[in-house]
Motif scaffolding. Structure first.
Motif, PDB file in Angstrom:
ATOM      1  N   ARG A   1      85.514-112.133-107.780  1.00  0.00           N
ATOM      2  CA  ARG A   1      86.486-111.201-107.218  1.00  0.00           C
ATOM      3  C   ARG A   1      86.452-109.853-107.941  1.00  0.00           C
ATOM      4  O   ARG A   1      86.306-109.804-109.168  1.00  0.00           O
ATOM      5  CB  ARG A   1      87.910-111.797-107.278  1.00  0.00           C
TER       6      ARG A   1
ATOM      7  N   THR B   1      88.831-109.603 -98.000  1.00  0.00           N
ATOM      8  CA  THR B   1      88.311-110.758 -98.760  1.00  0.00           C
ATOM      9  C   THR B   1      89.398-111.834 -98.888  1.00  0.00           C
ATOM     10  O   THR B   1      89.121-113.031 -98.727  1.00  0.00           O
ATOM     11  CB  THR B   1      87.808-110.319-100.152  1.00  0.00           C
TER      12      THR B   1
ATOM     13  N   GLU C   1      82.000-107.607 -96.910  1.00  0.00           N
ATOM     14  CA  GLU C   1      81.149-106.491 -97.339  1.00  0.00           C
ATOM     15  C   GLU C   1      79.975-106.294 -96.388  1.00  0.00           C
ATOM     16  O   GLU C   1      79.519-105.168 -96.186  1.00  0.00           O
ATOM     17  CB  GLU C   1      80.638-106.723 -98.767  1.00  0.00           C
TER      18      GLU C   1
ATOM     19  N   ALA D   1      84.693-104.620 -99.030  1.00  0.00           N
ATOM     20  CA  ALA D   1      85.204-104.973 -97.707  1.00  0.00           C
ATOM     21  C   ALA D   1      86.412-104.082 -97.406  1.00  0.00           C
ATOM     22  O   ALA D   1      87.024-103.530 -98.336  1.00  0.00           O
ATOM     23  CB  ALA D   1      85.635-106.436 -97.718  1.00  0.00           C
TER      24      ALA D   1
ATOM     25  N   PHE E   1      79.649-106.672-104.288  1.00  0.00           N
ATOM     26  CA  PHE E   1      80.181-108.039-104.430  1.00  0.00           C
ATOM     27  C   PHE E   1      79.194-109.118-103.971  1.00  0.00           C
ATOM     28  O   PHE E   1      79.147-110.202-104.526  1.00  0.00           O
ATOM     29  CB  PHE E   1      81.503-108.095-103.649  1.00  0.00           C
TER      30      PHE E   1
ATOM     31  N   SER F   1      82.594-105.635-106.664  1.00  0.00           N
ATOM     32  CA  SER F   1      81.861-104.473-106.125  1.00  0.00           C
ATOM     33  C   SER F   1      81.603-103.416-107.204  1.00  0.00           C
ATOM     34  O   SER F   1      80.585-102.728-107.166  1.00  0.00           O
ATOM     35  CB  SER F   1      82.625-103.825-104.974  1.00  0.00           C
TER      36      SER F   1
HETATM   37  N1  ASP Z   1      85.994-107.435-101.753  1.00  0.00           N
HETATM   38  C1  ASP Z   1      85.841-108.134-103.024  1.00  0.00           C
HETATM   39  C2  ASP Z   1      87.201-108.577-103.526  1.00  0.00           C
HETATM   40  O1  ASP Z   1      88.219-108.264-102.924  1.00  0.00           O
HETATM   41  C3  ASP Z   1      85.104-107.349-104.046  1.00  0.00           C
HETATM   42  C4  ASP Z   1      85.697-106.004-104.421  1.00  0.00           C
HETATM   43  O2  ASP Z   1      86.479-105.444-103.635  1.00  0.00           O
HETATM   44  O3  ASP Z   1      85.358-105.490-105.495  1.00  0.00           O
HETATM   45  O4  ASP Z   1      87.282-109.268-104.501  1.00  0.00           O
END
Ligand code: ASP
Ligand code: ADP
Ligand code: MG
Length: 451
Positions: free
Chosen positions: A206, A43, A126, A38, A192, A209
């Motif tokens: 968390r 997030t 995402e 994202a 994610f 990704s």
């Molecule tokens: N956007 C998700 C997070 O902030 C996944 C990631 O960025 O890896 O946890």
């Protein structure tokens, strides 16, 4: 084929996405599959919307929704100026955020959120970023196609930390990603996010990704998995804590996995396993400095007694004392079954003849765990603990490195210590407040600035 994953800061705004376009363009002949996070920070905002709405603050929740809308629309406006797709992408962004506003109203009425609905909310980040990035690629001359992560990243129903279904992902990647890449089209997938086989949205936890990228890389038997982030690669410590930390040019899979598990946020802890199984090298690069050499994670890298230092805060130490353990076989199995039952993973374990101590990262089920463990003996809990880990393939050099480490952090109290039998990780449990000072001293000792 290669997988290129861009983290939150690497797609945070139009400028960052334009850099990602250049990076992917330079790799066109390697048939890249792109995985995106994202937009940076989104997030957190999405989860905030859910929590605020459920706790009665709908007004604040809606304000956050509107700031998310403004941010996404602004990014679209500057990336897709003059594109025939702009209206369509704007409509998709608005639809996603309208859905979020409706969910917020529902949470507000109910007064709670379920893990399943939290995943529906968290996934919006995402799902939107991947659509925006795919359109930006097309507008800048890359033949790209958005692929819904929920069609490829198939998982179980363990919402907020879903477990991937590797065979299904392999089949889906063959159906949905490979044909595009082979035709010279760049598939763009949200990281994610996943879905159960029946299509219910899930997330991998968390920071997941990176894990999506390595799952898809393994499924596609990619030649490389590239993690594009906001630092030059894996460093000898988190540069936010140790500004003088140095770039590691090559590191072994097992060392990188230990570092990730013990707090090096640059990689999600699950990232390494799928890559190791297929022997796919993982690279970590800085999207702001694409000419950098980054870090290569692979089977063979030069051995160093100490490769890096990691640290983790907010750890819980659980101690069990039981006379029944004396000479009894099967005792540890019964103890570990308790943690298994409560889906809680253990970071560090030490045992003596009559006691076993473990550390936990996730204390969500602590009360239930303590209740179950009490059946075996006396349980005591120490909260506000932290871990520091010294990682390196040459740690098993007798006691030399361990002695140096203990001397370096003296007089910080050590509550528990563990040297992995493979001699690659020496972990110390200290007070939470001492994690940063301990990391600083260890780094100074093993990576002196003048050297
Ligand atoms: N956007 C998700 C997070 O902030 C996944 C990631 O960025 O890896 O946890
Ligand atoms: P992304 O959004 O790209 O996934 P993350 O914030 O998840 O980025 O991970 C990158 C961050 O990881 C860096 O900014 C850095 O502060 C942190 N980090 C922790 N330990 C290390 C380490 N050993 N080497 C590099 N970065 C580290
Ligand atoms: Mg990350």
């Amino acid at each position: 084929m290669i997988v290129c994953k861009f983290g939150g800061t690497s797609v945070a705004n139009a400028e960052a996405i334009a850099r990602a376009v250049d990076i992917v363009t330079a790799r066109r002949d390697r048939r890249p599959v792109v995985v995106v996070s994202a937009l940076g920070g989104v997030t957190n905002d999405l989860l905030d919307v859910a929590q605020r709405a459920a706790s009665g603050n709908l007004l604040l929740a809606v304000t956050i929704v509107e700031s998310l809308r403004a941010r996404h629309l602004e990014t679209v406006a500057s990336l897709l100026d003059g594109s025939s797709e702009r209206d369509e992408i704007e409509a998709e962004v608005s639809a996603g955020l309208d859905e979020l506003a409706h969910l917020a109203e529902a949470f507000n009425t109910l007064g709670f959120v379920t893990p399943r609905s939290l995943d529906a909310v968290a996934a919006i980040g995402e799902l939107l970023s991947s659509r925006i990035v795919a359109a930006a690629f097309r507008h800048r001359g890359i033949d790209a196609a958005w692929v819904d992560a929920r069609d490829v990243t198939i998982t179980d129903e363990h919402f907020t930390r879903a477990v991937p279904d590797v065979p299904r992902i392999a089949a889906a990647a063959r159906d949905h990603l490979r044909p595009l890449a082979m035709r010279g089209v760049v598939p763009v997938v949200g990281g994610f996010v996943g879905a159960t086989p029946s299509g219910v949205t899930t997330t991998l936890g968390r920071g997941g990704s990176d894990f999506s990228a390595s799952l898809l890389g393994a499924a596609l038997e990619a030649d490389a998995i590239e993690i594009w982030t906001d630092v030059d690669g894996m460093l000898t410590a988190d540069p936010r804590i140790i500004p003088s930390a140095r770039l590691i040019d090559r590191i072994r899979f097992d060392e990188a996995a230990e570092l990730a598990a013990f707090g090096a946020k640059v990689l999600h802890p699950s990232t390494i396993a799928p890559a190791v199984q297929r022997g796919i090298p993982v690279y970590v690069f800085n999207s702001r400095r694409p000419a950098g050499t980054g870090t290569m994670i692979t089977f063979d890298a030069p051995r160093h007694p100490v490769r890096a230092i990691a640290g983790k805060r907010n750890t819980t130490l659980v101690k069990l004392r039981s006379a029944r353990m004396l000479l009894a076989h099967g005792f540890l199995r019964s103890v570990f079954e308790v943690f298994d039952r409560h889906r809680t993973s253990i970071d560090v374990v030490t045992t003596s003849e009559v006691s076993v101590s473990v550390t936990l990262d996730d204390a969500t089920h602590l009360e239930a765990i303590v209740a179950d463990l009490s059946a075996f003996g006396d349980v005591s809990i120490e909260q506000q603990r932290g871990l520091v880990a010294i990682v390196g393939a040459g740690l098993a050099d007798g006691a030399k490195t361990m002695a140096q480490a203990l001397a370096a952090i003296d007089p910080i109290s050590v509550h528990m210590a563990s040297l992995s039998a493979t001699g690659i990780n020496f972990t110390l449990v200290v007070d939470d407040a001492q994690v940063v000072p301990a990391m600083q001293r260890l780094h100074e000792t093993f990576f002196p600035e003048a050297a």
